[in-house]
Every structure is written in structure tokens, then in C-alpha cells.
Design a protein around this motif. Structure first.
Motif, PDB file in Angstrom:
ATOM      1  N   ALA A   1       0.848  -1.197   0.000  1.00 47.59           N
ATOM      2  CA  ALA A   1       0.000   0.000   0.000  1.00 47.59           C
ATOM      3  C   ALA A   1       0.878   1.240   0.000  1.00 47.59           C
ATOM      4  CB  ALA A   1      -0.924  -0.019   1.218  1.00 47.59           C
TER       5      ALA A   1
ATOM      6  N   ALA B   1      -3.548   3.391  -2.173  1.00 42.87           N
ATOM      7  CA  ALA B   1      -3.162   4.162  -0.984  1.00 42.87           C
ATOM      8  C   ALA B   1      -3.368   3.315   0.260  1.00 42.87           C
ATOM      9  CB  ALA B   1      -4.034   5.414  -0.901  1.00 42.87           C
ATOM     10  N   ASP B   2      -2.638   3.629   1.313  1.00 43.93           N
ATOM     11  CA  ASP B   2      -2.825   2.909   2.576  1.00 43.93           C
ATOM     12  C   ASP B   2      -4.090   3.461   3.231  1.00 43.93           C
ATOM     13  OD1 ASP B   2      -2.808   1.855   5.081  1.00 43.93           O
ATOM     14  OD2 ASP B   2      -0.634   1.997   5.329  1.00 43.93           O
TER      15      ASP B   2
ATOM     16  N   PHE C   1      -5.880   7.322   5.870  1.00 43.11           N
ATOM     17  CA  PHE C   1      -6.857   8.359   5.558  1.00 43.11           C
ATOM     18  C   PHE C   1      -7.442   9.023   6.801  1.00 43.11           C
ATOM     19  CE2 PHE C   1      -7.782   6.100   1.326  1.00 43.11           C
ATOM     20  CZ  PHE C   1      -6.758   6.808   0.708  1.00 43.11           C
TER      21      PHE C   1
ATOM     22  N   ILE D   1       0.710  12.170  -4.146  1.00 46.05           N
ATOM     23  CA  ILE D   1       1.019  11.163  -5.164  1.00 46.05           C
ATOM     24  C   ILE D   1       1.226  11.776  -6.573  1.00 46.05           C
ATOM     25  CG2 ILE D   1      -1.424  10.584  -5.253  1.00 46.05           C
ATOM     26  CD1 ILE D   1      -0.726   7.768  -5.989  1.00 46.05           C
TER      27      ILE D   1
ATOM     28  N   LEU E   1      -4.107  -1.526  -8.149  1.00 42.21           N
ATOM     29  CA  LEU E   1      -5.429  -0.997  -7.811  1.00 42.21           C
ATOM     30  C   LEU E   1      -5.316   0.405  -7.220  1.00 42.21           C
ATOM     31  CD1 LEU E   1      -6.912  -4.170  -6.050  1.00 42.21           C
ATOM     32  CD2 LEU E   1      -7.293  -3.417  -8.391  1.00 42.21           C
TER      33      LEU E   1
ATOM     34  N   GLY F   1      -4.536   3.865  -6.060  1.00 41.14           N
ATOM     35  CA  GLY F   1      -3.294   4.628  -6.225  1.00 41.14           C
ATOM     36  C   GLY F   1      -2.220   3.811  -6.928  1.00 41.14           C
TER      37      GLY F   1
ATOM     38  N   GLU G   1     -11.696   2.757  -5.587  1.00 40.38           N
ATOM     39  CA  GLU G   1     -11.915   3.773  -4.541  1.00 40.38           C
ATOM     40  C   GLU G   1     -13.383   4.014  -4.233  1.00 40.38           C
ATOM     41  OE1 GLU G   1      -9.819   3.967  -7.038  1.00 40.38           O
ATOM     42  OE2 GLU G   1      -7.953   4.952  -6.484  1.00 40.38           O
TER      43      GLU G   1
ATOM     44  N   ILE H   1     -14.962   2.448  -1.333  1.00 40.25           N
ATOM     45  CA  ILE H   1     -14.751   2.956   0.033  1.00 40.25           C
ATOM     46  C   ILE H   1     -15.110   4.454   0.083  1.00 40.25           C
ATOM     47  CG2 ILE H   1     -13.168   1.241   1.010  1.00 40.25           C
ATOM     48  CD1 ILE H   1     -10.842   3.014   0.119  1.00 40.25           C
TER      49      ILE H   1
ATOM     50  N   GLY I   1      -7.870   9.726  -6.251  1.00 43.38           N
ATOM     51  CA  GLY I   1      -7.411  11.093  -5.975  1.00 43.38           C
ATOM     52  C   GLY I   1      -6.001  11.373  -6.448  1.00 43.38           C
TER      53      GLY I   1
ATOM     54  N   HIS J   1     -12.644  -4.812 -10.904  1.00 43.53           N
ATOM     55  CA  HIS J   1     -11.295  -5.126 -11.381  1.00 43.53           C
ATOM     56  C   HIS J   1     -11.352  -5.504 -12.863  1.00 43.53           C
ATOM     57  CE1 HIS J   1      -9.942  -6.442  -7.065  1.00 43.53           C
ATOM     58  NE2 HIS J   1     -10.354  -5.196  -7.132  1.00 43.53           N
TER      59      HIS J   1
ATOM     60  N   ARG K   1     -12.605  -7.788   6.788  1.00 46.94           N
ATOM     61  CA  ARG K   1     -11.357  -8.556   6.965  1.00 46.94           C
ATOM     62  C   ARG K   1     -11.215  -9.049   8.402  1.00 46.94           C
ATOM     63  NH1 ARG K   1     -12.002  -5.900   2.670  1.00 46.94           N
ATOM     64  NH2 ARG K   1     -11.004  -6.774   0.833  1.00 46.94           N
TER      65      ARG K   1
HETATM   66  C1  LIG Z   1      -2.943  10.767   1.719  1.00 42.47           C
HETATM   67  C2  LIG Z   1      -2.875   9.695   0.678  1.00 42.47           C
HETATM   68  C3  LIG Z   1      -2.707  10.236  -0.707  1.00 42.47           C
HETATM   69  C4  LIG Z   1      -3.073   9.199  -1.740  1.00 42.47           C
HETATM   70  C5  LIG Z   1      -3.772   9.828  -2.873  1.00 42.47           C
HETATM   71  C6  LIG Z   1      -4.202   8.822  -3.905  1.00 42.47           C
HETATM   72  C7  LIG Z   1      -5.453   8.187  -3.527  1.00 42.47           C
HETATM   73  C8  LIG Z   1      -5.692   6.948  -3.833  1.00 42.47           C
HETATM   74  C9  LIG Z   1      -6.899   6.287  -3.309  1.00 42.47           C
HETATM   75  C10 LIG Z   1      -6.684   4.831  -3.066  1.00 42.47           C
HETATM   76  O1  LIG Z   1      -5.825   4.196  -3.593  1.00 42.47           O
HETATM   77  S1  LIG Z   1      -7.755   4.125  -1.957  1.00 42.47           S
HETATM   78  C11 LIG Z   1      -7.289   2.417  -1.976  1.00 42.47           C
HETATM   79  C12 LIG Z   1      -7.746   1.734  -3.207  1.00 42.47           C
HETATM   80  N1  LIG Z   1      -7.472   0.331  -3.133  1.00 42.47           N
HETATM   81  C13 LIG Z   1      -8.335  -0.547  -2.687  1.00 42.47           C
HETATM   82  O2  LIG Z   1      -9.447  -0.227  -2.330  1.00 42.47           O
HETATM   83  C14 LIG Z   1      -7.868  -1.981  -2.641  1.00 42.47           C
HETATM   84  C15 LIG Z   1      -8.173  -2.565  -1.311  1.00 42.47           C
HETATM   85  N2  LIG Z   1      -7.728  -3.920  -1.206  1.00 42.47           N
HETATM   86  C16 LIG Z   1      -8.366  -4.959  -1.776  1.00 42.47           C
HETATM   87  O3  LIG Z   1      -9.303  -4.840  -2.507  1.00 42.47           O
HETATM   88  C17 LIG Z   1      -7.861  -6.320  -1.426  1.00 42.47           C
HETATM   89  O4  LIG Z   1      -7.197  -6.231  -0.214  1.00 42.47           O
HETATM   90  C18 LIG Z   1      -6.906  -6.927  -2.492  1.00 42.47           C
HETATM   91  C19 LIG Z   1      -5.772  -6.012  -2.824  1.00 42.47           C
HETATM   92  C20 LIG Z   1      -7.744  -7.238  -3.756  1.00 42.47           C
HETATM   93  C21 LIG Z   1      -6.322  -8.261  -1.927  1.00 42.47           C
HETATM   94  O5  LIG Z   1      -7.360  -9.105  -1.526  1.00 42.47           O
HETATM   95  P1  LIG Z   1      -7.023 -10.404  -0.641  1.00 42.47           P
HETATM   96  O6  LIG Z   1      -8.338 -11.075  -0.418  1.00 42.47           O
HETATM   97  O7  LIG Z   1      -5.941 -11.151  -1.254  1.00 42.47           O
HETATM   98  O8  LIG Z   1      -6.453  -9.865   0.734  1.00 42.47           O
HETATM   99  P2  LIG Z   1      -7.159  -8.993   1.858  1.00 42.47           P
HETATM  100  O9  LIG Z   1      -7.497  -9.870   2.995  1.00 42.47           O
HETATM  101  O10 LIG Z   1      -8.244  -8.173   1.287  1.00 42.47           O
HETATM  102  O11 LIG Z   1      -5.992  -7.988   2.263  1.00 42.47           O
HETATM  103  C22 LIG Z   1      -4.811  -8.450   2.916  1.00 42.47           C
HETATM  104  C23 LIG Z   1      -4.423  -7.450   3.981  1.00 42.47           C
HETATM  105  O12 LIG Z   1      -4.053  -6.235   3.327  1.00 42.47           O
HETATM  106  C24 LIG Z   1      -4.790  -5.140   3.853  1.00 42.47           C
HETATM  107  N3  LIG Z   1      -5.007  -4.175   2.751  1.00 42.47           N
HETATM  108  C25 LIG Z   1      -5.392  -4.428   1.512  1.00 42.47           C
HETATM  109  N4  LIG Z   1      -5.424  -3.312   0.787  1.00 42.47           N
HETATM  110  C26 LIG Z   1      -5.060  -2.313   1.608  1.00 42.47           C
HETATM  111  C27 LIG Z   1      -4.898  -0.915   1.451  1.00 42.47           C
HETATM  112  N5  LIG Z   1      -5.098  -0.311   0.263  1.00 42.47           N
HETATM  113  N6  LIG Z   1      -4.519  -0.196   2.498  1.00 42.47           N
HETATM  114  C28 LIG Z   1      -4.283  -0.776   3.707  1.00 42.47           C
HETATM  115  N7  LIG Z   1      -4.412  -2.112   3.929  1.00 42.47           N
HETATM  116  C29 LIG Z   1      -4.787  -2.868   2.888  1.00 42.47           C
HETATM  117  C30 LIG Z   1      -6.091  -5.774   4.327  1.00 42.47           C
HETATM  118  O13 LIG Z   1      -6.713  -4.954   5.273  1.00 42.47           O
HETATM  119  C31 LIG Z   1      -5.591  -7.089   4.895  1.00 42.47           C
HETATM  120  O14 LIG Z   1      -5.026  -6.845   6.157  1.00 42.47           O
HETATM  121  P3  LIG Z   1      -5.842  -7.164   7.492  1.00 42.47           P
HETATM  122  O15 LIG Z   1      -4.851  -6.952   8.576  1.00 42.47           O
HETATM  123  O16 LIG Z   1      -6.340  -8.564   7.358  1.00 42.47           O
HETATM  124  O17 LIG Z   1      -6.977  -6.180   7.571  1.00 42.47           O
END
Ligand SMILES: CCCCCC/C=C/CC(=O)SCCNC(=O)CCNC(=O)[C@H](O)C(C)(C)COP(=O)(O)OP(=O)(O)OC[C@H]1O[C@@H](n2cnc3c(N)ncnc32)[C@H](O)[C@@H]1OP(=O)(O)O
Length: 723
Positions: free
Chosen positions: A23, A61-62, A66, A75, A98, A100, A123, A126, A131, A156, A275
Motif C-alpha cells: 500500500a 493508498a494505505d 486516511f 502522489i 489498484l 493509487g 476507490e 470505500i 485522488g 477489477h 477482513r
Molecule cells: C494521503 C494519501 C494520498 C493518496 C492519494 C491517492 C489516492 C488513492 C486512493 C486509493 O488508492 S484508496 C485504496 C484503493 N485500493 C483498494 O481499495 C484496494 C483494497 N484492497 C483490496 O481490494 C484487497 O485487499 C486486495 C488487494 C484485492 C487483496 O485481496 P485479498 O483477499 O488477497 O487480501 P485482503 O485480505 O483483502 O488484504 C490483505 C491485507 O491487506 C490489507 N489491505 C489491503 N489493501 C489495503 C490498502 N489499500 N490499504 C491498507 N491495507 C490494505 C487488508 O486490510 C488485509 O489486512 P488485514 O490486517 O487482514 O486487515
């Protein structure tokens, strides 16, 4: 820095490194930014590869950041820098790109990917918009139509499709870094400004205002009440309307507004709740870490009705062969027709090709002989709700099936032990409660009995994931968690009718809140005979008469309207008359004056004075009664965390994700207020057991604890000194 920088053959390789999914936390963003500047400065470097560790590029993004205010480069600073670089930069993608993550890839001059890759801008799921330039750059890569679709659904896109759409430049096989280096070195003589997405125009056909209006209409009807899809459309349209820089700045403002919105906060909570619930544990100590699931290579379903047929369909479309058992050929043929029709629908929706659907159908083996189940790994019984019948079936299955076979029941209310004790393998008996329509609804409520083993639980939790459901583990009680909470919710709806409201007023209040469908519409869909039979069975068990004209039943407040509608031949949607009337099987609910008269007559005959009930009262009574029940469920240890209850409501009853689920909603209102109202209604309606305040709610209402700790207090894992 959470991005490794190495040099191979005059190519800088920047590897994102933030377990588990790379992330884009602030340190990762800083790592990428420093890496590209270093590569640009170094005269020995000819090109750059950006990739990710652990077999995946980046999941965006992580999301945890947020809520805080972590800094680091924004970014799009990375994009701005790459846009001005003369040295080519390629994103070498494996696993996921995905949110970011895809945005970083879109900053690069090129993108290559393995065939197994999935890209997307999720995005919106959620409550956000991309962004980091996604709404402005993705349309430049793939055109307005595709970008609108990808960004407003969050779906996806598989690599090959993404390549056809112009998002991926090349699909490769082998080691992604080696391939990246080879690819980017072949581009060193090409002017990067020619491939930079910033410089491209957005392709679309037709009038921009018309496209915008059509997209708005679509998202407003598909994602009722949600703000993010609307903002996504606005921002994507801006990509064609505004110069690049203005589009990016506006996108950033929209992103910040959404990031702080209550809808996005609730949806982020729901993301982590989903999760958290995978970390299940049994009171006996077994848990998700220690228990190993058994393989389920073959399965059986007993009962080819709408529910059983749908369950069989879930299994075969997930590649698990299924033997479908019915008591006679006529019922079996009818069930097969249901499965075929649903498969056809899946093809029409483009979810399966005709070939895939045909292949699935060959995995279904219909039979009228229960003995055919002897060698399957798991059986799901889905016959109607009759304990005697279910016990007979389980006793038979126990005799017929190999000793390893797991026996599941799709009961929606009966105690698991009451069925398991018909067998000599209680450790292998478990509840798998599907929700109607079983092929569509995502919730799978898995219920353990006193002797269910951790291995059995692990198997059905894994099976749930395999068949693309959201499995939640709960303890056994009448109605389990979902239906137990639904009971006070719908009872209050009926009491509101008696006191002065109407089905359409109640349903409108619920839909205005965000529920996709109202309580009485659901009741018509399930059939009023179901509600009637449940009450009749409760009366039979208690050895009392069911009386539609009594205001009390088993010492509790009673509303006899269901009985009256049932006796008037109103079965619900299936016969065109229930709480509403219907002109056809697919028709919309129409207010029926006959029902209004029936309700008014019911009140007159019982001397109930009708009054005007405001929407706030309707909502409060239905929701707070159900939330109070949720706290009792936590208190009794039937759930180990409040998140389980929220996920159940989101996926079982379509509670709007942007409201987080009933327990999250309660946390937003404040437990003190909820508790006071519950006490008030308890005083006002002393004959409704569901208003007896939960002692856990009483306890938590005095302190300020995050929802994630409510389960710990209930289970005594967290001691609250103050009380
Ligand atoms: C100030 C910031 C500036 C940034 C500006 C740009 C903005 C960008 C916006 C974004 O990017 S928002 C995020 C968009 N991405 C997502 O929504 C993807 C989210 N993740 C998923 O859909 C799934 O996790 C996956 C990647 C398809 C993998 O699925 P899988 O079933 O294999 O595993 P999980 O059990 O879902 O995940 C494993 C583990 O990882 C944690 N996690 C996944 N993605 C993120 C993330 N983006 N940020 C933080 N943590 C993430 C998830 O929570 C699991 O951990 P946990 O401890 O079991 O909760």
C-alpha cells in the motif's frame, strides 16, 4: 524508505515494499519520489522500472492513513516528475495494480503486465474517487466510456481486457523485472513526451453533456444515496472538459471532501470489518490460525427448491461438482429448471459465457437417490424448516456418507445441536445459512453447534470464500444472528402499522434511510405464509392457540395482522397480493386500499387508537430495537465482535455500506443516546421483550470505547474498571 532502489544493467529498479500489499503509505510515496529523482540525476541510468515486492504491484493508498494526517509527497508529485523525464519509465505489474497503484502505473510512460494481473480503481467502494490523477489520466489511456465504467463501478479488469482497452501496453510472461528491463531498454530512443498520458486528449463520441447526464442517471439509480459515484462521474467528465492541470486540482479537492465524509469513513470501516471477521474463534479455543480446512472437491445439496437450487448453482459455478437430491422426479425437474434459468440469466448479464455455463451445468448431477451422496466431501441440506424432517435426513446422511463428510444444514432458525444430535458425527455438523436469493446474496452465516470442530468450521469458512460469499461465523440460538435481529425490527414495523402507519409509509422511511427495499416489500417477496408458519410453529411448541385477535401472545405484545392477511389469501408477491398488490410477478408494489381497510378494521376491533407516527419514530423503533438485540447477541457471545453483526446486515439485508452497519451506526449516534431511547421505549412498551435493555449496552453507554473493543468487553477480554 519503503521502496527499494537497485541498478541492473543501467536500469534503475524501484521496488515497492510495504507488506502485505505494498500500500502507498507516505513512506512508500517518498521512496518512489526519491527513487525517480535519483535515477533521473544519475547519468549512468538510462531507464527506470517500477514494480512491487511479494508478487504484487500495489493495492493503492494505505487506507489506514486516511484517518490520520500523515504527510509525504502527494502522489501526483510523482506523476508530475515522471511527465518531465526524458528517460523512459515502465510499470512492471504482477498481482494487482489498484487505486493509487494503478495511478502510479498511469504516471509511467509504459505499462507491462503478467496475464494474471488485475487492475482497477476501486476507490468508489470505500466512498472515494481516485485522488491521484486516476479520473484525469485513465480516460486519456482508455477513453471516457471505459474510464466511467471502471471508476464508477470499482470493478477489477483482467490484464488482457485492460490491454485491449489501452491501459496495458504489453502482456508478458516470465520474470516481471527482467521483462520490465528488457522492455524499457527498447524504448530508450523514443521521445517520452509522445507517450506521456498528460499530453493525450480524451476520446469520446457524442455530446459531453449527454454522456454526463446518462452516467449520472445510471449511478444515481444503481448506487442510491451514495455520494462518491456522483463525484466520480463529475471528475471523469472534467478530464474531457478541463485542461489537465485544472482537472487534477479539482480532483484533489473532491478527494479531500470525500475522504472526510461520513460515508467514506463508514465504508472504510466496513472494508476492515470484512477482513476482521475472517479472524474467527470458537469458545472451545479453535481458531482461524490453528484449524486447517478439509478439501471440498465434491458436494451434495438436498432439496432442489429455490434455495437448494441456488446453493447448487453457487457450488458448480465455483468449480465444485454437486449432486442435487430431490424426493421425486417432478420436484427434481422443477429444481433443474430453476438452476438452468439462473444460469441463463448469468450468461445474459455477461458474467459467464454460454460455453462456461454449459460446462457448469455438466457439474450438476441430479438424482432422487440420497445414497448417491455416499462419497461426497460435504452435503448441504436445504429442505423446508421442519425439525423432524431435518433430523431424519441427518440420521440417513450419517449412515450413508463416508466418515469424513461434513454435514451442513441451511436451517434459518433451528438450533444446530437439535439437528446434529441425530448423527454420530456432531463434530462434523454445522449450519450454513444462505440468504434468499441464495445465488445472489453474499452473506453466508456459518453456525457452530456445541460439538462442531474447528476443522469443520475452517472448512465452511473457506468454502464460503471459494463460492464468493462473505462467510461470518456465529453461535447457535433461535434465528441465529441475522434473523434474531430481524425479528424485533419487523415486529416494530408491524406495531407501527397498528398504531397508525401504513406499509408504504414504513417502507418509504426505510428506503429514504438507504435500505434498497422496505420491510413489507421484503415480507411480500419471502411470502406471508412463511411469517405465518413461523408464528404457528412457535404457538404449537408452546402448546397455545395462535389468535389473530389477541394483543398478547406468549406473554408478549402481539400483532395479528399477518394472520389476518394470510387468511384473506394474501401470500405476498407470488399470488399478487400481500402487504401490497402487484400487477405481475415482476411488478412494482402498489398500495392496496383493501390492506389499509384491513389494518383499520383490525385496530377498531381491538380498540387500538391510531395516531400519526413520524418517520423519526418509525426509524428509531425499528433500528434501536434491533441494535439492542445486537448488543444482547454480543453479550451472549454468539458473535465475538460487533463487526460480525455489521457485515451480516450489509451482506444479508443490504444495509447501506455507506452507513457502516447497525452497530457502526449506533457508534455514530452515541451509545448513551441509544440506551436512553431503549429505556424510554421499554417503559412505553413494557410487553415487548426486545425493549428490555441489554446490560452490555447499559455498560458501554457509560464509557467511550471504540466499536472494535465492544466484543472484548462483552467477553471479559477487556475489563472496564470504571463500572
Ligand atoms: C494521503 C494519501 C494520498 C493518496 C492519494 C491517492 C489516492 C488513492 C486512493 C486509493 O488508492 S484508496 C485504496 C484503493 N485500493 C483498494 O481499495 C484496494 C483494497 N484492497 C483490496 O481490494 C484487497 O485487499 C486486495 C488487494 C484485492 C487483496 O485481496 P485479498 O483477499 O488477497 O487480501 P485482503 O485480505 O483483502 O488484504 C490483505 C491485507 O491487506 C490489507 N489491505 C489491503 N489493501 C489495503 C490498502 N489499500 N490499504 C491498507 N491495507 C490494505 C487488508 O486490510 C488485509 O489486512 P488485514 O490486517 O487482514 O486487515
Amino acid at each position: 524508505m519503503m521502496a527499494d532502489y537497485t541498478v541492473r544493467d543501467q536500469v534503475a529498479v524501484i521496488e515497492l515494499d510495504n507488506p502485505p500489499v505494498n500500500a502507498l503509505g507516505s513512506a512508500v510515496r517518498a521512496g518512489i519520489y526519491d527513487g525517480i529523482r535519483k535515477a533521473d540525476r544519475d547519468p549512468n541510468i538510462k531507464a527506470v522500472v517500477i514494480c512491487g515486492k511479494r508478487g504484487t504491484f500495489c493495492a493503492g493508498a494505505d487506507i489506514r492513513e486516511f484517518d490520520g494526517g500523515k504527510n509525504g509527497p502527494w502522489i501526483t508529485d510523482i506523476g508530475d516528475f515522471i511527465d518531465n523525464m526524458k528517460k523512459p519509465v515502465v510499470a512492471a505489474i504482477e498481482g494487482f495494480a489498484l487505486g493509487g497503484g494503478l495511478e502510479v502505473a498511469l504516471f509511467c510512460h509504459y505499462r507491462i503486465a503478467l496475464k494474471t494481473v488485475r487492475v482497477g480503481q476501486p476507490e468508489v467502494q470505500i466512498g472515494l474517487l481516485p485522488g491521484g490523477g486516476g479520473t484525469i489520466r485513465l480516460p486519456r489511456a482508455t477513453g471516457l466510456k471505459n474510464a466511467l465504467d471502471i471508476i464508477t463501478t470499482g470493478n477489477h479488469v483482467p490484464a488482457e481486457k485492460a490491454a485491449k482497452m489501452g491501459i496495458i501496453d504489453q502482456i508478458v510472461t516470465g520474470d516481471i523485472i527482467e521483462e520490465g528491463i528488457k522492455f524499457v531498454k527498447s524504448k530508450c530512443n523514443i521521445d517520452t513526451s509522445l507517450v506521456c498520458l498528460r499530453m493525450k486528449t480524451v476520446k469520446y463520441s457524442g455530446d459531453l453533456d449527454d454522456i454526463s447526464e446518462a452516467a449520472m442517471t445510471k449511478v444515481k439509480s444503481k448506487f442510491k444515496g451514495a455520494i462518491a459515484p456522483i463525484v466520480c462521474v463529475k471528475s471523469v467528465i472534467n478530464s474531457a472538459k478541463m485542461p489537465y492541470e485544472k482537472g487534477i486540482d479539482t480532483e484533489k479537492e473532491h478527494f479531500q471532501d470525500l475522504r472526510h465524509s461520513s460515508q467514506s469513513k463508514a465504508m472504510r470501516y466496513a472494508f476492515f470489518a470484512e477482513r476482521a471477521i475472517t479472524r474467527w474463534q470458537l469458545p472451545s479455543g479453535g481458531n482461524y490460525k490453528t484449524a486447517k480446512p478439509l478439501p471440498v472437491k465434491t458436494s451434495g445439496v438436498i432439496g432442489a427448491g429455490t434455495m437448494g437450487g441456488g446453493i447448487a448453482l453457487c457450488l458448480i459455478t465455483s468449480g465444485i461438482p454437486c449432486i442435487l437430491v430431490e424426493q421425486n422426479q417432478q420436484f427434481l425437474d422443477k429444481g433443474l429448471e430453476i438452476v438452468k434459468a439462473q444460469l441463463m440469466r448469468t450468461v445474459q448479464l455477461g458474467k459467464l459465457s454460454t460455453e462456461q455455463a454449459k460446462k457448469c451445468f455438466t457439474m450438476l448431477k441430479p438424482t432422487t437417490n440420497i445414497e448417491d451422496l455416499k462419497n461426497v466431501d460435504l452435503v448441504i441440506e436445504a429442505v423446508y424448516e421442519d425439525l423432524k424432517l431435518k433430523r431424519e435426513i441427518f440420521e440417513k446422511l450419517d449412515r450413508i456418507c463416508k466418515s469424513e463428510t461434513i454435514l451442513c444444514t441451511n436451517t434459518s432458525s433451528l438450533h444446530i445441536d437439535s439437528i446434529a444430535t441425530a448423527t454420530k458425527r456432531q463434530s462434523k455438523v454445522v449450519g450454513t445459512h444462505f440468504f434468499a436469493p441464495s445465488y445472489i446474496m453474499k452473506l453466508l452465516e456459518n453456525i457452530y453447534g456445541t460439538k462442531t470442530s474447528a476443522e469443520t468450521v475452517a472448512t465452511v469458512m473457506k468454502l464460503g470464500k471459494t463460492i464468493k460469499k462473505v462467510p461470518v461465523l456465529v453461535g447457535s440460538c433461535t434465528g441465529f444472528v441475522a434473523n434474531r435481529m430481524l425479528k424485533p425490527y419487523s415486529e416494530e414495523a408491524q406495531y407501527c402499522l397498528e398504531e397508525g402507519s401504513t406499509p408504504s409509509i414504513v417502507d418509504t422511511v426505510l428506503m429514504d434511510f438507504g435500505m434498497p427495499i422496505g420491510n413489507f416489500q421484503v415480507s411480500d417477496l419471502s411470502g406471508l405464509d412463511i411469517g405465518f408458519r413461523i408464528k404457528r410453529e412457535a404457538a404449537r411448541k408452546a402448546g397455545v392457540e395462535l389468535s389473530k385477535n389477541s394483543r398478547f401472545f406468549l406473554g408478549q405484545r402481539n400483532c395479528g395482522l399477518i394472520e389476518k392477511l394470510y387468511e384473506a389469501g394474501r401470500m405476498g408477491k407470488k399470488n399478487g397480493k400481500g402487504w401490497y398488490k402487484y400487477e405481475s410477478l415482476n411488478g412494482k408494489p402498489i398500495v392496496d386500499p383493501e390492506v389499509t381497510m384491513l389494518i383499520e378494521e383490525h385496530c377498531r376491533s381491538l380498540g387500538i387508537e391510531r395516531r400519526n407516527i413520524g418517520s423519526q419514530e418509525i426509524l428509531e423503533r425499528m433500528q434501536y430495537a434491533m441494535i439492542n438485540e445486537g448488543f444482547k447477541i454480543l453479550e451472549e457471545g454468539l458473535c465475538t465482535m460487533a463487526e460480525e453483526i455489521d457485515v451480516i446486515w450489509i451482506y444479508g439485508f443490504s444495509w447501506p455500506k455507506y452507513m457502516g452497519g447497525p452497530m457502526y451506526y449506533a457508534s455514530q449516534i452515541g451509545l448513551k443516546k441509544i440506551y436512553e431511547k431503549v429505556c424510554y421505549y421499554h417503559k412505553t412498551f413494557p410487553y415487548s421483550m426486545h425493549w428490555v435493555p441489554s446490560s452490555l449496552l447499559a455498560k458501554l453507554s457509560q464509557i467511550d470505547l471504540p466499536l472494535s473493543e465492544w466484543g472484548d468487553v462483552a467477553q471479559g477480554r477487556k475489563l472496564v474498571n470504571k463500572l
